[in-house]
Design an enzyme around this catalytic site. Sequence first.
Site, PDB file in Angstrom:
ATOM      1  N   ARG A  52      -0.831 -20.367 -38.541  1.00 54.92           N
ATOM      2  CA  ARG A  52      -1.868 -19.648 -37.817  1.00 54.92           C
ATOM      3  C   ARG A  52      -3.154 -19.685 -38.623  1.00 54.92           C
ATOM      4  NH1 ARG A  52      -3.342 -13.560 -37.461  1.00 54.92           N
ATOM      5  NH2 ARG A  52      -4.949 -13.692 -35.854  1.00 54.92           N
TER       6      ARG A  52
ATOM      7  N   HIS B 220     -11.894 -14.714 -35.566  1.00 55.53           N
ATOM      8  CA  HIS B 220     -11.379 -13.925 -36.682  1.00 55.53           C
ATOM      9  C   HIS B 220     -12.568 -13.454 -37.508  1.00 55.53           C
ATOM     10  CE1 HIS B 220      -7.610 -13.140 -39.259  1.00 55.53           C
ATOM     11  NE2 HIS B 220      -8.599 -12.455 -39.791  1.00 55.53           N
TER      12      HIS B 220
ATOM     13  N   GLU C  47      -7.430  -8.615 -34.308  1.00 52.63           N
ATOM     14  CA  GLU C  47      -7.682  -7.230 -34.731  1.00 52.63           C
ATOM     15  C   GLU C  47      -8.940  -6.626 -34.093  1.00 52.63           C
ATOM     16  OE1 GLU C  47      -7.249  -6.881 -38.994  1.00 52.63           O
ATOM     17  OE2 GLU C  47      -5.129  -7.323 -38.866  1.00 52.63           O
TER      18      GLU C  47
ATOM     19  N   ASN D 103      -0.385  -7.389 -35.569  1.00 46.27           N
ATOM     20  CA  ASN D 103      -0.620  -7.355 -37.022  1.00 46.27           C
ATOM     21  C   ASN D 103      -0.256  -5.965 -37.530  1.00 46.27           C
ATOM     22  OD1 ASN D 103      -1.721  -9.822 -36.502  1.00 46.27           O
ATOM     23  ND2 ASN D 103      -3.790  -9.347 -37.219  1.00 46.27           N
TER      24      ASN D 103
ATOM     25  N   TYR E 285       0.586  -3.670 -41.194  1.00 48.60           N
ATOM     26  CA  TYR E 285       0.614  -3.599 -42.660  1.00 48.60           C
ATOM     27  C   TYR E 285       1.220  -2.302 -43.161  1.00 48.60           C
ATOM     28  CZ  TYR E 285      -2.244  -7.762 -42.817  1.00 48.60           C
ATOM     29  OH  TYR E 285      -2.692  -9.052 -42.677  1.00 48.60           O
TER      30      TYR E 285
ATOM     31  N   GLU F 187       0.475 -11.146 -38.206  1.00 49.54           N
ATOM     32  CA  GLU F 187       0.199 -10.812 -39.608  1.00 49.54           C
ATOM     33  C   GLU F 187       1.105  -9.692 -40.083  1.00 49.54           C
ATOM     34  OE1 GLU F 187      -3.847  -9.825 -40.680  1.00 49.54           O
ATOM     35  OE2 GLU F 187      -4.606 -11.358 -39.331  1.00 49.54           O
TER      36      GLU F 187
END
Length: 447
Positions: free
Chosen positions: A77, A121, A166, A294, A296, A353
């Site tokens: 990606r 991005h 995002e 995504n 985290y 992600e």
Amino acid sequence: MSIIQFPKEMKWGVATASYQIEGAINAGGRGASIWDVFAKTPGKVKNGDNGDVACDSYHRYEEDIEIMKDLGVDMYRFSVAWPRIFPNGTGEVSREGLDYYHRLVDRLTENGIQPMCTLYHWDLPQALQEKGGWDNRDTIDAFVRYAEVMFKEFGDKINHWITFNELWCVSFLSNYIGVHAPGNTDLQLATNVAHHLLVAHGKAVQSYRKMGLDGQIGYAPNVEWNEPFSNQMEDAEACKRGNGWFIEWFMDPVFKGAYPSFLVEWFEKKGITVPIEAGDMETIQQPIDFLGINYYTGSVARYKENEGLFDLEKVDAGYEKTDIGWNIYPEGFYKVLYYITEQYGQIPIYITENGSCYNDEPVNGQVKDEGRIRYLSQHLTALKRSMESGVNIKGYMAWSLLDNFEWAEGYSMRFGIVHVNYRTLERTKKDSFYWYKQMIANQFFEL
Ligand SMILES: N=NNCCOCCOc1ccc(-c2cn(C[C@@H]3NC[C@@H](O)[C@H]3O)nn2)cc1
């Protein structure tokens, strides 16, 4: 000892982004982006770092692909720098810009690696920012033009497309909280940006369908998970608002054709409205082929009157943290994926992600990043739990292949499974690289 096994059809990969790895900011006639400008604005990026050189992947992509080949990934990606294709944001297309991405994509394909292409991005052409950027609806049309050029040029080589990465970061982090480019701190402007991104996403999907291309297209919102501190209704409601800022705000319009009323009303009480024009919601609700997620980190959180935007405060529940200070919270990964499937059904999901920041350095040529291996195994276990609970996971892209420019943190924070010496640009495979390689080869790992 337990075995965490994945289905053989699971796609494994790694992710990067143009401004974070390419460098070569003037090569091939590339135009300036908002991150070139923001990074060179004093005080915006730690240590005054910028993406002028980064990992020099513009020149070293063949070496990077060799590393991916060794890793054994199915997919890579990456993102395209819009200012390489349209140096002025609109107008003339750069053949040199297109040709760079042809070289990259052709090399990937030669090595049996499927490209997953992110169109946006974060590196908006500065020329468009100077005309209002994403607050100006004209930028929607400029994005669609850019997307159509990419679809026409690469539609037969790229079968997995992501419109936006995002959207919460592009809108609220960058235009309300203000820590990312262009650094505004205006909630109404950020809300306008969020809406225009969603319209641009819908229009790009419409264009993709009109071209009759047989690949897949989606988008990649980022999510975090706020877990209520107690079973008190006020804690649950505050966490729902905090989670909804990432999930429902960006997914209800696509999957349900309307913004979540509980948040629309919350924003209206603050004098904030969504600039919806006739036809926008129908445009946004174009069916997509997959959802990128995504993830985290997450937090325990609770109601606190007048705290932040949602009367919500994070509580330090003593979780271990990575080197960037984010909680290690794999439970949140499982919960957010399960919640999304409960809300929107079993839409195919790629984890576009997931990764961790550990700043280990090479010692005698080895990088012992045990923390990253632990983070990976914990989050892949959470991913497997979600799959066994009905979440339709199609693939997992580790963030990131390389240490790279981590936005406002500059080069101080390392997310790569491959270490980059920013002085020599030497790449060093970390212990986590070898762990991930083994896991990909086996399609399982032992806990
Ligand atoms: N939640 N409320 N926050 C309020 C206070 O915010 C202050 C700062 O906030 C944030 C929130 C999120 C991030 C972030 C970074 N990455 C990692 C990149 N992902 C895309 C890829 O390019 C990676 O480099 N993902 N997310 C940064 C800062």
